[in-house]
Design an enzyme around this catalytic site. Structure first.
Site, PDB file in Angstrom:
ATOM      1  N   PRO A 195       0.821  -1.213   0.000  1.00  0.00           N
ATOM      2  CA  PRO A 195       0.000   0.000   0.000  1.00  0.00           C
ATOM      3  C   PRO A 195       0.856   1.265   0.000  1.00  0.00           C
ATOM      4  CG  PRO A 195      -0.252  -1.220   2.067  1.00  0.00           C
ATOM      5  CD  PRO A 195       0.548  -2.066   1.159  1.00  0.00           C
ATOM      6  N   GLY A 221       1.955   3.802  -4.872  1.00  0.00           N
ATOM      7  CA  GLY A 221       1.620   4.491  -6.107  1.00  0.00           C
ATOM      8  C   GLY A 221       0.863   3.682  -7.144  1.00  0.00           C
ATOM      9  N   LYS A 222       0.138   2.641  -6.716  1.00  0.00           N
ATOM     10  CA  LYS A 222      -0.618   1.849  -7.694  1.00  0.00           C
ATOM     11  C   LYS A 222      -1.743   2.688  -8.300  1.00  0.00           C
ATOM     12  CE  LYS A 222      -1.579  -1.450  -4.742  1.00  0.00           C
ATOM     13  NZ  LYS A 222      -0.803  -0.988  -3.599  1.00  0.00           N
ATOM     14  N   THR A 223      -2.545   3.297  -7.427  1.00  0.00           N
ATOM     15  CA  THR A 223      -3.655   4.111  -7.903  1.00  0.00           C
ATOM     16  C   THR A 223      -3.129   5.280  -8.741  1.00  0.00           C
ATOM     17  OG1 THR A 223      -4.743   3.540  -5.848  1.00  0.00           O
ATOM     18  CG2 THR A 223      -5.737   5.277  -7.145  1.00  0.00           C
ATOM     19  N   GLU A 243      21.291 -11.342   2.487  1.00  0.00           N
ATOM     20  CA  GLU A 243      20.827 -11.419   1.100  1.00  0.00           C
ATOM     21  C   GLU A 243      21.986 -11.678   0.160  1.00  0.00           C
ATOM     22  OE1 GLU A 243      17.770 -11.730   0.577  1.00  0.00           O
ATOM     23  OE2 GLU A 243      17.091 -11.064   2.551  1.00  0.00           O
ATOM     24  N   ASP A 280      13.399 -18.755   5.476  1.00  0.00           N
ATOM     25  CA  ASP A 280      14.158 -19.619   4.584  1.00  0.00           C
ATOM     26  C   ASP A 280      14.379 -20.985   5.201  1.00  0.00           C
ATOM     27  OD1 ASP A 280      14.461 -17.942   2.361  1.00  0.00           O
ATOM     28  OD2 ASP A 280      15.969 -16.766   3.420  1.00  0.00           O
TER      29      ASP A 280
END
Ligand code: ADP
Ligand code: MG
Length: 615
Positions: A207, A210-212, A428, A503
């Site tokens: 959320p 910047g999808k919308t 990582e 993991d």
């Protein structure tokens, strides 16, 4: 219930009462067909010569007797058989009939229509009543008729409000969506080459990233209308409304083609079918089915593109994701340092900044912030500056705002401490290096230490080819790669953290599957252990039934342990041999937060140099 609604209830009730009253007076004012005189009585009286006159009005008969000509007695004949015929059947001769004076008059309105009205009126009243009730349930005055209409808001395409310039830090996504914009702008170009225009694009990401905004930017760039609706708006109290709204929305969209339909939070309707307890026909499912049907029903020349957004792609129904539907997936992730810098640039537009402000430093300070967080941050800083009556925002305002936003109750992502960041980077890096070294792992695509969903940092790898027949060696390499993070932690810090939790779980699961389901353990042989229980209702497995002895269970556990331990040892030996690359990658991650495949490969091309920064 509010006062207005209460009043219309009362009015409705009064109307009904008035109609009932009217009806009863009408009925009473009319002759009642049964007045004691039967047709055989009449025939007998005719034969006896007592009848002077019969007035026929429709089926009603008014009879005057010679004995008392002032009084009329009333009866009814059978519908569709005329009076002379009836009398003949009852044994009245023609001669006797001729003696009676017959008069035919037009039937009164009531005799004609009364029975019909009597039977239809209650139905009408009931219908009216239900209509009123629906209106009340809707709570509005003129919404009763638009119940199944879509609630989509339409934004015109003539004046673009948002464009790609306003969306920063998600370059990959922008690149993919630029194609969609081209489709909408110049469909002919693609159709001429026989290309199928994509129907659906699914935007996935946490959320506030910047999808919308991105969907609006696509519409703005293409200059087409934009229908926006949220997944939850399809579903109402009444069954069938969702499906009807979907139909209406697509109708509207086709009329405005080319255009974009944007379904925000599609997981509200697009959830895995058959996963609920509501049976197979619940409302949500019907709505989803309707969406699928509409998407299939598009002709290739309807230029309507559906963009949907979700932050839970894992729970979506697979049918939504197959080709011809939402076959394009665009990931909109939390921004990395550079991305945050660009987003800050967007949001400080039009806000005067002091010379003390260094946006690069701000980007560095705000690890884990989403676009929405950054917007909020800049706004808070501006408010702080205004409160000190300053003409420009200075660095102190911004650092204070960072604290404010971080401490705020709505804070979803948290700032990571430098030590933690270092651990994540090493972890990582370790995983990526082991993946790179082992022949059966998919190539590393991207490494990041930016928070994503619940876990900070990730390594993405993409398979080079489709393989559904996973060989044993691939399982073993995958297990080793999963354990690479922990091995790196141990090598670099001499200690381990909770970081490995996920993991470890995966690695153990793979090892167990190898032994119990795929017969990949030499010690136990090609046997499948355990039976799956499936609850049809939930559409999911709920447990495993043990069909082996305690002794075998112990051997399984030992085998799982052996596989996992061997994997760990392999990871360790890879990392010990490539210690320089591990350190270099960890440092690169600390500095840049994300490392793409090219930069990653470059680490292995150069000869390991002595004196490269040590972790
Ligand atoms: P989502 O739909 O992913 O939950 P939104 O698109 O509604 O998030 O973003 C909320 C606000 O945050 C936007 O209106 C915008 O001001 C800001 N924002 C989020 N992401 C970005 C970005 N990548 N670039 C610029 N602003 C952004
Ligand atoms: Mg949104």
């Amino acid at each position: 219930m509010n006062r207005g609604a209460f009043r219309s209830w009362i009015i409705g009730l009064l109307v009904v009462l008035a109609m009932v009253a009217l009806l009863t007076t009408f009925m009473n004012g009319q002759p009642s067909p049964q007045s004691g005189l039967t047709l055989s009585d009449l025939a007998r009286d005719i034969k006896a010569g007592k009848v002077q006159q019969i007035t026929v009005a429709g089926d009603d008969l008014r009879v005057r007797y010679t004995t008392n000509p002032q009084q009329e007695r009333i009866t009814r004949k059978e519908h569709s058989i005329d009076l002379t015929e009836t009398m003949r059947r009852l044994g009245v001769t023609d001669a006797q009939l001729v003696a009676v004076k017959l008069e035919v008059v037009a039937p009164s309105f009531w005799t004609n229509w009364g029975p019909l009205i009597g039977s239809i009126l209650p139905v009408l009243l009931l219908g009216g009543f239900i209509f009123l009730m629906m209106r009340q349930a809707q709570g509005g005055n003129n919404q009763a008729m638009s119940f199944g209409k879509s609630r989509a808001r339409m934004f015109g395409g003539d004046k673009p409000t948002v464009t790609f310039v306003d969306v920063a830090g998600v370059e990959e996504a922008k690149h993919e969506l630029a194609e969609v914009v081209e489709f909408l702008k110049e469909p002919e170009k693609f159709i001429a080459l026989g290309a199928r225009i994509p129907k659906g694009v699914l935007m996935v990401g946490p959320p506030g990233c910047g999808k919308t905004l991105m969907a609006k930017a696509v519409a703005g760039e293409a200059g087409v209308p934009f229908f926006s609706i949220s997944g939850s708006e399809f579903v109402e109290m009444f069954v069938g409304v969702g499906a009807s709204r979907v139909r209406d929305l697509f109708e509207q969209a086709k009329r405005h083609s080319p255009c974009i339909i944007f379904v925000d939070e599609i997981d509200a309707v697009g959830r895995h079918r058959g996963a609920g307890l509501g049976g197979s026909h619940d409302e949500r499912e019907q709505t989803l089915n309707q969406i699928l049907v509409e998407m299939d029903g598009f002709d290739t020349d309807t230029n309507v593109i559906i963009i949907a957004a979700t932050n839970r792609p894992d729970i979506l129904d697979p049918a939504l994701l197959r080709p011809g539907r939402f076959d394009r997936r665009v990931i909109i992730d939390r921004p990395d340092k550079q991305g945050r810098r660009h987003i800050l640039d967007v949001h400080v537009r039009g806000k005067p900044l002091d010379r003390t402000v260094n946006l690069d430093t701000v980007a560095k300070l705000t690890v884990g912030f989403s676009g929405a967080d950054l917007e909020n941050l800049v706004n808070e800083a501006a408010i702080l500056a205004a409160r000190r009556n300053a003409k420009a925002i200075n660095m102190k305002d911004i650092t204070e705002a960072v604290e404010k936003v971080t401490a705020g109750p709505e804070r979803k992502s948290r700032v990571i401490s430098p030590q933690d960041k270092r651990i994540i980077a090493v972890y990582e890096a370790g995983q990526a290096i082991v993946r790179h070294a082992l022949p059966n792992c998919d190539p590393v695509h991207k490494i990041s230490i930016v928070a994503r969903g619940m876990n900070e940092g990730y390594v993405t790898s993409r398979p080079e080819e489709d393989r559904t027949m996973t060989p044993k060696a691939k399982f073993e390499d995958e297990i080793a790669a999963r354990l690479g993070g922990r091995a790196a932690e141990e090598l670099s810090f001499g200690d381990v953290t909770v970081r490995a939790h996920d993991d470890l779980e995966r690695a153990t699961k793979f090892a167990r599957m190898m032994v119990t389901q795929f017969g990949m353990s030499e010690a136990l042989g090609p046997i499948m252990f355990g039976e799956k229980d499936e609850l049809v209702f939930l559409g999911r497995e709920i447990g495993e039934q043990r069909n082996y002895s305690e002794a075998v269970a112990q051997r399984i556990d030992r085998e799982v342990q052996r596989i996992v331990n061997e994997g760990y040892e392999r990871a360790r030996s890879v990392l010990t041999a490539q210690r320089e690359q591990l350190n270099a990658l960890a440092n690169l991650l600390l500095e840049r937060e994300t490392v793409d495949s090219n930069e990653f490969e470059a680490l292995f091309d150069q000869q390991p140099q002595a004196g490269m920064a040590a972790a």
